[in-house]
Design a protein around this motif. Structure first.
Motif, mmCIF file in Angstrom:
data_model
loop_
_atom_site.group_PDB
_atom_site.id
_atom_site.type_symbol
_atom_site.label_atom_id
_atom_site.label_comp_id
_atom_site.label_asym_id
_atom_site.label_seq_id
_atom_site.Cartn_x
_atom_site.Cartn_y
_atom_site.Cartn_z
ATOM 1 N N VAL A 169 -22.327 -14.207 -18.128
ATOM 2 C CA VAL A 169 -20.913 -13.975 -18.910
ATOM 3 C C VAL A 169 -19.660 -14.173 -18.322
ATOM 4 C CG1 VAL A 169 -20.036 -11.994 -20.370
ATOM 5 C CG2 VAL A 169 -22.582 -12.443 -20.208
ATOM 6 N N THR A 170 -19.758 -13.752 -16.957
ATOM 7 C CA THR A 170 -18.482 -13.543 -16.246
ATOM 8 C C THR A 170 -17.908 -15.068 -15.718
ATOM 9 O OG1 THR A 170 -18.733 -11.296 -15.637
ATOM 10 C CG2 THR A 170 -17.156 -12.555 -14.257
ATOM 11 N N ALA A 171 -18.911 -15.578 -15.004
ATOM 12 C CA ALA A 171 -18.811 -17.005 -14.479
ATOM 13 C C ALA A 171 -19.943 -17.838 -14.695
ATOM 14 C CB ALA A 171 -18.545 -16.528 -12.815
ATOM 15 N N PRO A 172 -19.992 -18.352 -16.015
ATOM 16 C CA PRO A 172 -21.358 -19.337 -16.198
ATOM 17 C C PRO A 172 -21.549 -20.306 -15.005
ATOM 18 C CG PRO A 172 -19.785 -18.968 -17.965
ATOM 19 C CD PRO A 172 -18.978 -18.438 -16.749
ATOM 20 N N ALA A 173 -20.715 -21.021 -14.713
ATOM 21 C CA ALA A 173 -20.855 -21.956 -13.392
ATOM 22 C C ALA A 173 -21.614 -21.361 -12.227
ATOM 23 C CB ALA A 173 -19.467 -22.453 -12.957
ATOM 24 N N LEU A 174 -21.636 -20.346 -11.973
ATOM 25 C CA LEU A 174 -22.409 -19.749 -10.942
ATOM 26 C C LEU A 174 -23.613 -19.190 -11.209
ATOM 27 C CD1 LEU A 174 -19.223 -18.016 -9.282
ATOM 28 C CD2 LEU A 174 -20.155 -20.319 -8.723
ATOM 29 N N ALA A 175 -24.049 -19.145 -12.371
ATOM 30 C CA ALA A 175 -25.159 -18.155 -12.758
ATOM 31 C C ALA A 175 -26.617 -18.931 -12.006
ATOM 32 C CB ALA A 175 -25.343 -18.348 -14.383
ATOM 33 N N GLY A 176 -26.359 -20.156 -11.903
ATOM 34 C CA GLY A 176 -27.693 -20.977 -11.338
ATOM 35 C C GLY A 176 -27.909 -20.403 -9.807
ATOM 36 N N GLU A 177 -26.688 -20.091 -9.318
ATOM 37 C CA GLU A 177 -26.854 -19.737 -7.681
ATOM 38 C C GLU A 177 -27.104 -18.100 -7.472
ATOM 39 O OE1 GLU A 177 -23.309 -21.337 -5.719
ATOM 40 O OE2 GLU A 177 -23.119 -23.101 -6.968
ATOM 41 N N LYS A 178 -27.091 -17.414 -8.397
ATOM 42 C CA LYS A 178 -27.348 -15.987 -8.282
ATOM 43 C C LYS A 178 -28.693 -15.738 -7.760
ATOM 44 C CE LYS A 178 -28.596 -13.336 -11.751
ATOM 45 N NZ LYS A 178 -29.706 -12.767 -11.201
ATOM 46 N N PRO A 179 -28.772 -14.753 -6.572
ATOM 47 C CA PRO A 179 -30.036 -14.235 -6.084
ATOM 48 C C PRO A 179 -30.719 -13.437 -7.235
ATOM 49 C CG PRO A 179 -28.294 -14.163 -4.496
ATOM 50 C CD PRO A 179 -27.654 -14.418 -5.855
ATOM 51 N N ALA A 180 -31.997 -13.404 -7.086
ATOM 52 C CA ALA A 180 -32.730 -12.470 -7.987
ATOM 53 C C ALA A 180 -32.441 -10.953 -7.824
ATOM 54 C CB ALA A 180 -34.259 -12.816 -7.703
ATOM 55 N N ARG A 181 -32.092 -10.339 -8.999
ATOM 56 C CA ARG A 181 -31.774 -8.971 -8.940
ATOM 57 C C ARG A 181 -30.554 -8.683 -8.344
ATOM 58 N NH1 ARG A 181 -34.917 -6.506 -11.852
ATOM 59 N NH2 ARG A 181 -34.323 -4.306 -10.949
ATOM 60 N N TRP A 182 -29.807 -9.500 -8.008
ATOM 61 C CA TRP A 182 -28.376 -9.284 -7.276
ATOM 62 C C TRP A 182 -27.540 -8.231 -7.891
ATOM 63 C CZ3 TRP A 182 -23.241 -11.541 -8.193
ATOM 64 C CH2 TRP A 182 -22.531 -11.206 -6.997
ATOM 65 N N VAL A 183 -27.452 -8.277 -9.228
ATOM 66 C CA VAL A 183 -26.393 -7.594 -9.886
ATOM 67 C C VAL A 183 -27.198 -6.271 -10.144
ATOM 68 C CG1 VAL A 183 -25.462 -7.138 -12.232
ATOM 69 C CG2 VAL A 183 -25.637 -9.573 -11.589
ATOM 70 N N SER A 184 -28.336 -6.027 -10.326
ATOM 71 C CA SER A 184 -28.989 -4.695 -10.191
ATOM 72 C C SER A 184 -28.771 -3.945 -8.802
ATOM 73 C CB SER A 184 -30.670 -4.864 -10.671
ATOM 74 O OG SER A 184 -30.696 -5.451 -11.841
ATOM 75 N N GLU A 185 -29.099 -4.768 -7.787
ATOM 76 C CA GLU A 185 -28.877 -3.969 -6.525
ATOM 77 C C GLU A 185 -27.144 -3.915 -6.397
ATOM 78 O OE1 GLU A 185 -31.122 -3.350 -4.265
ATOM 79 O OE2 GLU A 185 -32.557 -4.116 -5.305
ATOM 80 N N LEU A 186 -26.319 -4.574 -6.661
ATOM 81 C CA LEU A 186 -24.924 -3.980 -6.768
ATOM 82 C C LEU A 186 -24.843 -2.906 -7.590
ATOM 83 C CD1 LEU A 186 -23.189 -7.507 -7.264
ATOM 84 C CD2 LEU A 186 -23.362 -6.278 -5.076
ATOM 85 N N LEU A 187 -25.449 -2.639 -8.707
ATOM 86 C CA LEU A 187 -25.036 -1.574 -9.584
ATOM 87 C C LEU A 187 -25.830 -0.278 -8.917
ATOM 88 C CD1 LEU A 187 -26.047 -3.111 -12.958
ATOM 89 C CD2 LEU A 187 -23.998 -2.208 -12.281
ATOM 90 N N ARG A 188 -26.972 -0.437 -8.179
ATOM 91 C CA ARG A 188 -27.595 0.715 -7.437
ATOM 92 C C ARG A 188 -26.685 1.157 -6.261
ATOM 93 N NH1 ARG A 188 -32.545 -1.066 -9.380
ATOM 94 N NH2 ARG A 188 -32.569 -2.961 -7.672
ATOM 95 N N SER A 189 -26.005 0.178 -5.589
ATOM 96 C CA SER A 189 -25.432 0.610 -4.407
ATOM 97 C C SER A 189 -23.927 1.027 -4.684
ATOM 98 C CB SER A 189 -25.167 -0.742 -3.456
ATOM 99 O OG SER A 189 -24.664 -1.798 -4.064
ATOM 100 N N GLY A 190 -23.665 0.971 -6.159
ATOM 101 C CA GLY A 190 -22.474 1.285 -6.440
ATOM 102 C C GLY A 190 -21.122 0.245 -6.082
ATOM 103 N N ARG A 191 -21.603 -1.017 -6.034
ATOM 104 C CA ARG A 191 -20.604 -2.082 -5.670
ATOM 105 C C ARG A 191 -20.433 -3.100 -6.788
ATOM 106 N NH1 ARG A 191 -22.989 -5.396 -1.937
ATOM 107 N NH2 ARG A 191 -21.000 -6.709 -1.695
ATOM 108 N N ALA A 192 -20.591 -2.549 -7.978
ATOM 109 C CA ALA A 192 -20.459 -3.310 -9.001
ATOM 110 C C ALA A 192 -19.332 -2.677 -9.937
ATOM 111 C CB ALA A 192 -21.609 -3.711 -9.990
ATOM 112 N N MET A 193 -18.419 -3.689 -10.389
ATOM 113 C CA MET A 193 -17.122 -3.176 -11.603
ATOM 114 C C MET A 193 -17.605 -3.667 -12.712
ATOM 115 S SD MET A 193 -13.139 -3.737 -11.457
ATOM 116 C CE MET A 193 -12.894 -2.935 -9.964
#
Length: 354
Positions: free
Chosen positions: A109-133
């Motif tokens: 949603v935020t950066a479609p061009a980078l979606a294919g390079e995202k590591p698995a469960r990367w966003v979930s890990e960011l949310l759990r660690s408090g590093r996602a805005m």
């Protein structure tokens, strides 16, 4: 002619904000304006309210830009208020006719061009660690039926803080998953809690600067509240400020030992658990012993240990104590030989049960 690049930070001036605090007379602005980024960085959740064209979307985009382009010092530390935070800008208008995105969809949603390079469960890990805005834009642009069908059922916890607008909780009845409501600050407008009779709350917290919200409990007569936490300076005079006949399972009196009085608790005949600070006085113990359904007493700052003998009248009641030093364990057990005693010693570092 090649496109001309302009820096967001060079041409956009983020508005300064003022902090709002409550007083007995009402709400008032206090202090001078402060940097928006630093003001918002101190909060985990922020609701941005403004009319059409007020600049809500632009401010959210600026926050995303500020976090994404944070400069780092030589030692690798971010010099801004968000250190290592990854922003995700989620415009709800794109989901007015379909389901909301899951966390792992935020990159698409935020950066479609980078979606294919995202590591698995990367966003979930960011949310759990408090590093996602997560910057959710356009809640007001979601059609009302869609808003109720998609957003409200997902709401589980709500804090109403320093409210001077909302008079009742009728708008929350559609929140089928809502289990916890906290009313805090100088919430003087809320005078009708009758909607609680059609909700399924397990935790109601009234930590209000005025008595209005606590007095509003009279509007829920007959409704069983599994857990009620109250805090108000008037509790120093006893629990007579609570409506007689109020049906409560667990009552938490969230005040210091010298700021609360448990006398008057007999008006709450359904109470099975009482939590408070300090060791109750003889008069308070008399009223606790008169509660027909009482099964447990939870006390913080339960000192000095020699005063625990006052609780003997409660017999085999489950009594949970915290704040005692390990050296006080023996004295506590000798003071309450019949109690089902749970001791949290040395600030809960060690727990022993009998």
């Amino acid at each position: 002619m090649p496109p001309v690049r302009h820096s967001f930070s060079q041409y956009y001036a983020a508005p300064s904000v003022t902090r709002q605090g409550g007083t007995a007379a009402g709400s008032a602005l206090t202090g001078a304006g402060t940097n928006t980024a630093h003001a918002l960085a101190a909060e985990r959740r922020v609701l941005l309210v403004g009319g059409a064209g007020a600049g809500k979307t632009t401010l959210l985009q600026w926050l995303a830009y500020t976090a994404a382009t944070a400069e780092f010092s030589r030692d690798g530390e971010s010099e801004g208020p968000w250190r290592g935070v990854v922003p995700f800008f989620v415009p709800l208008r794109e989901f007015a006719d379909r389901g909301l995105p899951q966390p792992e969809d935020f990159v698409r949603v935020t950066a479609p061009a980078l979606a294919g390079e995202k590591p698995a469960r990367w966003v979930s890990e960011l949310l759990r660690s408090g590093r996602a805005m997560v910057l959710v834009d356009g809640v007001d642009e979601v059609l009302q039926p869609r808003r109720e069908a998609v957003l409200l059922p997902a709401l589980r916890h709500l804090e109403i803080k320093s409210n001077d607008v909302v008079h009742d909780l009728e708008g929350l009845v559609a929140c089928r998953a809502l289990r916890s409501v906290w009313i805090t600050g100088f919430s003087s407008a809320l005078t009708d809690l009758s909607a609680l009779s059609r909700m399924h709350l397990t935790d109601l917290r009234l930590h209000a600067g005025t008595l209005d919200a606590i007095k509003a409990l009279a509007s829920v007569e007959g409704t069983y509240l599994p857990r009620l936490s109250v805090r108000h300076r008037k509790l120093v005079d006893g629990l007579d400020v609570l409506p007689e006949g109020l049906r409560v399972g667990e009552l938490v009196v969230d005040m210091g030992a010298d700021q609360r009085d448990l006398r008057g608790i007999t008006r709450l005949a359904d109470v099975h658990t009482v939590a408070a600070a300090g060791i109750p006085s003889v008069a308070e113990v008399d009223e606790l012993a008169a509660l027909p359904a009482l099964r447990a007493l939870v006390l913080t700052a339960a000192t000095p240990a020699r005063d625990l003998v006052r609780l003997r009248r409660l017999g085999g009641l489950r009594i949970e104590l915290s704040g005692l030093a390990p050296a006080d364990e023996r004295a506590a057990r000798e003071a309450l030989p019949e109690a089902d005693l749970v001791l949290h010693l040395d600030r809960a570092a060690s727990i022993t049960e009998r």
